[in-house]
Design an enzyme around this catalytic site. Structure first.
Site, PDB file in Angstrom:
ATOM      1  N   PRO A  11     -36.500  -0.846  26.408  1.00 16.95           N
ATOM      2  CG  PRO A  11     -36.486  -0.584  28.585  1.00 16.95           C
ATOM      3  CD  PRO A  11     -36.177  -1.577  27.646  1.00 16.95           C
ATOM      4  CD  GLU A  12     -36.487   3.775  21.164  1.00 14.44           C
ATOM      5  OE1 GLU A  12     -35.722   4.699  20.781  1.00 14.44           O
ATOM      6  OE2 GLU A  12     -37.388   3.162  20.504  1.00 14.44           O
ATOM      7  CE  LYS A  40     -31.652   0.749  22.651  1.00 15.14           C
ATOM      8  NZ  LYS A  40     -32.284  -0.102  21.838  1.00 15.14           N
ATOM      9  NE  ARG A  84     -17.635  -4.357  24.090  1.00 13.37           N
ATOM     10  CZ  ARG A  84     -17.376  -4.663  25.231  1.00 13.37           C
ATOM     11  NH1 ARG A  84     -15.809  -4.798  25.492  1.00 13.37           N
ATOM     12  NH2 ARG A  84     -18.301  -5.075  26.427  1.00 13.37           N
ATOM     13  NE  ARG A  92     -35.962  -4.329  17.247  1.00 13.57           N
ATOM     14  CZ  ARG A  92     -35.456  -3.423  18.196  1.00 13.57           C
ATOM     15  NH1 ARG A  92     -33.974  -3.650  18.582  1.00 13.57           N
ATOM     16  NH2 ARG A  92     -36.338  -2.797  18.754  1.00 13.57           N
TER      17      ARG A  92
END
Length: 270
Positions: free
Chosen positions: A2-3, A52, A126, A259
């Site tokens: 999921p984005e 996310k 981060r 990816r």
């Protein structure tokens, strides 16, 4: 995976359903039993997303951190949920601010853990700016991008640079701005970066409102169907070997940083 817009939708849903009320938290499968016991029966103060990552802040100062990963998902229920089906990592039941009783089950996340506020601060430190957060500072991302020799296609997917962008938004926003994913970050102009960021903000807001990613402009939203029946059309994402919706050139595919990557070599020349 999921984005970012999906996590923000979840955060808003959980804010409406549970915030301001006592939440009963359990772990039917047992893997989160110790963490659930720490927050069970506490008031959920707020629910928020950063990229996310989903964060549930409880009045005790403890925070439940969830990262869905590739397979994680929440299923919502109106009223008390039925007996657990499958491997339910975390179950929440509550009625925020005296609203109707609601329940949600979490299955298959990469992370479901209890953190203290300093640990949450370390986590968010981060992460790069999230286009869907009001406190996002795109300057932080620009300072890293315009100094980098890495490809912009890789930089957009680096969660420490921009939080929440995934494969679909990466492919589509670069196409919308005629930018090759192979261009070095330092080759982008400030004008190009500002336009990319503003477009990401608007596209991801649409994703939050509608629940799916609408990335094709209305004047181009015709012709070949989407790559799958339950998703809106895309320009290039998962359209390798098909003609570009704008110029007719063949959309191509490669792998970048492990990816899948899609682009039009004519509209996005390197």
């Amino acid at each position: 995976m999921p984005e970012g817009h999906t996590l923000h939708r979840l955060a808003r849903a959980h804010q409406r359903s549970f915030a301001g009320g006592v939440v009963r938290v359990s772990s039917p499968q047992g893997r989160f039993a110790e963490g659930a016991a720490l927050v069970d029966g506490r008031v959920l103060v707020r629910s928020e997303a950063w990229g996310k990552h989903l964060l549930h802040h409880y009045e005790s100062g403890l925070v439940v951190h969830v990262h869905l990963g590739l397979y994680g998902m929440f299923t919502e229920s109106a009223g008390p949920p039925a007996e657990p089906v499958g491997q339910v990592r975390m179950r929440m039941i509550g009625s925020g601010k005296a609203g109707p009783l609601c329940g949600t089950d979490l299955r298959g996340p990469t992370a479901c853990e209890v953190l203290h506020e300093p640990e949450v601060a370390g986590l968010t430190a981060r992460l790069g700016p999230d286009p869907l957060r009001r406190d996002a500072d795109p300057e932080r991302a620009w300072q890293r991008i315009h100094r980098s020799a890495r490809a912009i296609g890789a930089l957009l997917m680096d969660q420490s640079i921009i939080a929440g962008v995934g494969n679909v938004y990466r492919a589509e926003v670069l196409f919308r701005h005629d930018i090759s994913p192979h261009r070095q970050g330092k080759s982008l102009s400030r004008t190009e970066w500002d336009a990319l960021w503003l477009d990401l903000v608007e596209l991801m807001k649409v994703g939050v409102r509608r629940g799916v990613m609408h990335v094709v402009r209305p004047e181009h939203d015709h012709g070949a169907p989407s790559y799958t029946a339950d998703r809106p059309r895309t320009y290039v994402y998962r359209r390798a070997g098909e003609p570009c919706r704008l110029c007719g050139a063949t959309v191509v595919h490669a792998v970048m940083a492990s990816r899948n990557l899609f682009w039009c070599p004519a509209c996005q020349p390197h």
